[in-house]
Scaffold this motif. Structure first.
Motif, PDB file in Angstrom:
ATOM      1  N   TYR A  51      34.431  41.066  39.779  1.00  0.00           N
ATOM      2  CA  TYR A  51      33.310  40.165  40.070  1.00  0.00           C
ATOM      3  C   TYR A  51      32.657  39.598  38.807  1.00  0.00           C
ATOM      4  O   TYR A  51      31.662  38.898  38.885  1.00  0.00           O
ATOM      5  N   GLN A  52      33.222  39.935  37.638  1.00  0.00           N
ATOM      6  CA  GLN A  52      32.620  39.446  36.391  1.00  0.00           C
ATOM      7  C   GLN A  52      33.048  38.010  36.068  1.00  0.00           C
ATOM      8  O   GLN A  52      32.371  37.308  35.342  1.00  0.00           O
ATOM      9  N   ASP A  53      34.186  37.607  36.585  1.00  0.00           N
ATOM     10  CA  ASP A  53      34.727  36.295  36.226  1.00  0.00           C
ATOM     11  C   ASP A  53      35.068  35.479  37.469  1.00  0.00           C
ATOM     12  O   ASP A  53      35.217  36.014  38.565  1.00  0.00           O
ATOM     13  N   TYR A  54      35.225  34.161  37.230  1.00  0.00           N
ATOM     14  CA  TYR A  54      35.691  33.284  38.289  1.00  0.00           C
ATOM     15  C   TYR A  54      37.084  33.746  38.733  1.00  0.00           C
ATOM     16  O   TYR A  54      37.853  34.171  37.898  1.00  0.00           O
TER      17      TYR A  54
ATOM     18  N   LYS B  21      33.361  35.830  40.928  1.00  0.00           N
ATOM     19  CA  LYS B  21      31.965  35.821  40.455  1.00  0.00           C
ATOM     20  C   LYS B  21      31.083  34.901  41.299  1.00  0.00           C
ATOM     21  O   LYS B  21      29.874  35.088  41.372  1.00  0.00           O
TER      22      LYS B  21
ATOM     23  N   PRO C 155      34.852  44.918  37.627  1.00  0.00           N
ATOM     24  CA  PRO C 155      35.370  43.855  36.741  1.00  0.00           C
ATOM     25  C   PRO C 155      35.783  42.585  37.498  1.00  0.00           C
ATOM     26  O   PRO C 155      35.603  41.483  36.997  1.00  0.00           O
TER      27      PRO C 155
ATOM     28  N   GLN D 122      32.961  24.990  40.392  1.00  0.00           N
ATOM     29  CA  GLN D 122      33.187  26.436  40.305  1.00  0.00           C
ATOM     30  C   GLN D 122      31.914  27.217  40.006  1.00  0.00           C
ATOM     31  O   GLN D 122      31.942  28.433  39.938  1.00  0.00           O
ATOM     32  N   THR D 123      30.818  26.514  39.783  1.00  0.00           N
ATOM     33  CA  THR D 123      29.552  27.209  39.513  1.00  0.00           C
ATOM     34  C   THR D 123      28.478  26.715  40.477  1.00  0.00           C
ATOM     35  O   THR D 123      28.590  25.623  41.058  1.00  0.00           O
TER      36      THR D 123
ATOM     37  N   ASP E  32      27.087  35.461  42.176  1.00  0.00           N
ATOM     38  CA  ASP E  32      26.061  34.458  41.877  1.00  0.00           C
ATOM     39  C   ASP E  32      25.362  33.988  43.145  1.00  0.00           C
ATOM     40  O   ASP E  32      24.136  33.850  43.179  1.00  0.00           O
TER      41      ASP E  32
ATOM     42  N   ASP F 198      27.902  45.793  37.299  1.00  0.00           N
ATOM     43  CA  ASP F 198      28.713  45.708  36.082  1.00  0.00           C
ATOM     44  C   ASP F 198      29.990  46.542  36.161  1.00  0.00           C
ATOM     45  O   ASP F 198      30.891  46.373  35.340  1.00  0.00           O
TER      46      ASP F 198
END
Lengths: 431, 279
Positions: free
Chosen positions: A369-372, A375, A367, A161-162, A379, A364
């Motif tokens: 796109y801030q978390d999996y 995101k 929202p 996931q990263t 990245d 920012d």
């Protein structure tokens, strides 16, 4: 009969009158109508246009739309005429082609202070030509690999996931094979689903050139095949010879061919919606697929970064905004294009559409796109994003290389296909 | 036994050919009644499920009419098609009359030059056509959509063939009665070429209704969009396509043509046969 005929003509003429957006503020100068050519559902959006109009009450708009597949042809015809639209909302990778052809007006002088520091480097490279910026850009997008969590769980696969855990292509292939269901050659569930880009068949540069590019190395000696493989065209756009048929590119394309043939984990034909119908374990798409699944989660899903061979890479690029060089209102059109791409108006446009902004300062404010999982797109864009090879010949490059990669997917010889592609692109560049 | 086998084999071959032509249309109509998700679920392997909506829904039609400008596009297309038929018939009939009934030097050369324009692909004419039509101020108008195509070389050819078959005696008799060219054209010639006129009208209507490239380039405003362009508006690289609406739109766009063809097919086949064997 005569009356009927006249009525039909009169009706046709009446219907053809194009209404402009209403304005309520007082206009004290010469009224101007800005003509915008775009694809359906694209920006600039009404809220941003109305906000801008409050500051420019003498400007009205005439918005015309054509399907994305025909946008390039329409621009080619209309831009050559004495009556071109003022604003084009077009496919970003064509910026340099349009700039060289004299279709676009440079907007460098209109850019606000701080723009150069705020814009994503990939966007700036894509939208510049010979030292001038031709589009301020509004949004960016890229592809990632979606997966059907129910199917991967059943196969005992946990996709990363990263970015730092991203699979290599051989690791991804092992996952495709483990997850695929049904008879070899005629599976009920494909390991890697068909694309929805282009005509639904494999090969499109946006999605599939990254296989071979990722087998290269941008840090290697500029004369080395590893360096040339990564760039897939001379970084200054001067030549393509020696950049597509490197040993690394052929190695990657041989693997790519196996996906559709020997391993047969991906279909050669288009099957729209296969991923959403639960007929594919993995699937490559833009944030649009994630936005659709967030609204209507028809399957249990996740996103994993795009696999790679040696160097992770994803292509950037989305529709963007520009001003036609032959616009009858160049100054106000340039101001409009830049304003739509900056600050609050840019936020209004991007938030309406659901892709990523080109301005780092706006990231920012989204929202989702801030978390999996979404995101992963941010990245990838920040760390792996590369424009499709910027060149005034990109349109020809895109067509020729897409055909070459597609022929490989259909079982063709990678070396022969890429050598032919190099020759054909080189011929187009010499014209 | 052999005598029976031949018609049976022929029937099977004809059925197979019919299926080849009919299957795509059946697939389109069937998909327009399938839910958005599941439309392509039975595409491979092909079976009867591919062609039948097992749980038919009207959702695609509902959203098509609610969410898109399809009715406006249908009306625009009907206006353009009807206008183009009327103008084409008038112009081609007059030109055919001039080339067959009025003797002047170079008539054959004029006809050959007009026919040669048949060879020009639409794509090659697109830029100059756009220049001319937008120069006339007809960009983004329904008149601009129809006007470049009303001087149809095919129409002229079809009607010239028909006019040439009419006996000169008819014209001579009218002339003895004191009729001029206009009266001969309207009262003598046209009533005797109804079938070719209907055929040309139908062919022109089909061409106009199905036109895509020119309407796309000259008429992009949503208010004057034509049906084929409106259907193609579905989908872009950053938005997921709504396939159900696309199939529903294609079905809606095809139905008027099928009805028209069924009503006029007798004239259509007669006219096409006539254009092929006479001259």
């Amino acid at each position: 009969m005569k009356r009927l005929f006249l009525a039909v003509l009169a009706g046709g003429t009446a219907l053809s009158a194009v209404p402009a957006l209403a304005q309520d503020a007082a206009c004290t100068a010469e009224p101007v109508t800005l003509r915008i050519l775009r694809t359906p559902g694209n920006y600039p959006y009404p809220a941003a246009m109305e906000a801008w109009q409050k500051e420019h009450p003498c400007v009205s708009f005439e918005v015309n739309e054509v399907p994305f597949a025909q946008l390039g042809d329409t621009i080619a015809v209309q831009a050559a005429s004495d009556d071109p639209p003022d604003i084009l909302v077009y496919d970003g990778p064509n910026t340099q082609s349009y700039a060289k052809a004299g279709i676009l007006l440079p907007v460098t002088d209109y850019l606000p202070e701080g723009w150069a520091d705020d814009i994503l480097p990939a966007t700036r490279a894509e939208h510049s030509y010979e030292g001038e910026v031709y589009s301020p850009g509004i949004e960016q997008t890229t592809v990632a690999m979606y997966y059907n969590k129910s199917l991967t769980d059943a196969a005992g696969i946990t996709p990363p996931q990263t970015l730092d855990e991203a699979w290599t292509w051989p690791e991804a292939l092992a996952a495709f094979k483990a997850c695929q269901q049904g008879d070899p050659g005629a599976p009920t569930v494909w390991g890697l689903g068909p694309t929805r880009f282009g005509n639904g068949q494999p090969g499109l540069v946006y999605q599939d050139l990254i296989y071979q590019r990722s087998n290269g190395d941008p840090e290697a000696d500029p004369e080395s095949s590893a360096y040339k493989t990564f760039w897939a065209m001379a970084p200054d756009g001067s030549t393509v010879e020696g950049y597509l048929d490197t040993p690394e590119a052929i190695e990657a394309l041989t693997f790519y061919r196996a996906l559709f043939n020997e391993e047969a984990v991906a279909p050669k034909v288009g099957i729209p919606n296969a991923f959403f119908d639960g007929k594919a374990c993995f699937y490559i798409d833009t944030p649009a697929a994630g936005s659709a699944l967030l609204k209507d989660p028809v399957i249990d899903w996740g996103i994993t970064p795009i696999p790679y061979f040696k160097t992770p890479v994803v292509h950037t690029g989305s529709t963007t905004i520009g001003v036609t060089a032959r616009s009858k209102n160049p100054e106000i059109a340039a101001q409009f294009a830049v304003d739509m791409s900056w600050g609050e108006l840019a936020y209004m446009n991007v938030s309406q559409r659901g892709n990523l902004p080109t301005l780092k300062s706006l990231f920012d404010r989204f929202p989702v796109y801030q978390d999996y999982p979404m995101k992963v797109f941010v990245d990838q864009l920040e760390h792996w994003g590369q424009p499709r090879p910027p060149s005034p010949y990109f349109a020809q490059y895109d067509r020729v290389v897409t055909d070459a990669i597609r022929s490989v997917a259909f079982g063709g010889d990678p070396e022969e296909a890429m050598q032919n592609a190099e020759r054909e692109v080189a011929r187009a560049m010499r014209r | 036994m052999t005598a029976l086998r031949k018609p049976l084999a022929l029937s099977l071959v004809l059925l197979l050919i019919l299926a080849c032509f009919f299957a795509p249309f059946l697939w389109i109509v069937s998909n327009s009644f399938k839910p958005q998700l599941g439309i392509f679920a039975d595409v491979t392997p092909i079976s009867w499920r591919t062609f039948l909506p097992l749980e038919p829904v009207l959702e695609n039609y509902r959203t098509l009419f609610e969410r898109t400008n399809i009715l406006r596009a249908l009306l625009n297309t009907a206006i353009v098609s009807a206008g183009q038929v009327a103008l084409t018939l008038v112009l081609c009939a007059m030109a055919a009359y001039a080339l067959t009934r009025i003797r002047f030097r170079g008539a054959k050369a004029v006809f050959v030059v007009i026919l040669l324009t048949f060879l020009l692909p639409v794509e090659a004419m697109l830029v100059p056509l756009f220049q001319v039509v937008s120069g006339l101020g007809l960009n983004n108008t329904l008149l601009g959509v129809m006007i470049p195509w009303i001087a149809s070389p095919f129409g002229l050819f079809l009607l010239k063939q028909a006019f040439e078959e009419l006996p000169r005696d008819l014209e001579d008799a009218a002339r003895i009665d004191g009729a001029g060219h206009v009266r001969i054209f309207v009262s003598v010639i046209l009533p005797n070429v109804k079938v070719p006129l209907l055929t040309l009208g139908l062919v022109t209507f089909l061409f106009s209704w199905n036109s895509f490239l020119w309407p796309l380039v000259i008429a992009q405003s949503p208010d004057i969009q034509l049906i084929q362009v409106a259907i193609a508006q579905q989908g872009s690289p950053t938005q997921l396509p709504n396939w159900g609406e696309t199939f529903a739109g294609a079905t809606v766009a095809t139905l008027p043509l099928i009805l028209l063809f069924l009503l006029l097919q007798k004239y259509f086949t007669q006219g096409m046969a006539m254009s092929g064997i006479k001259g």
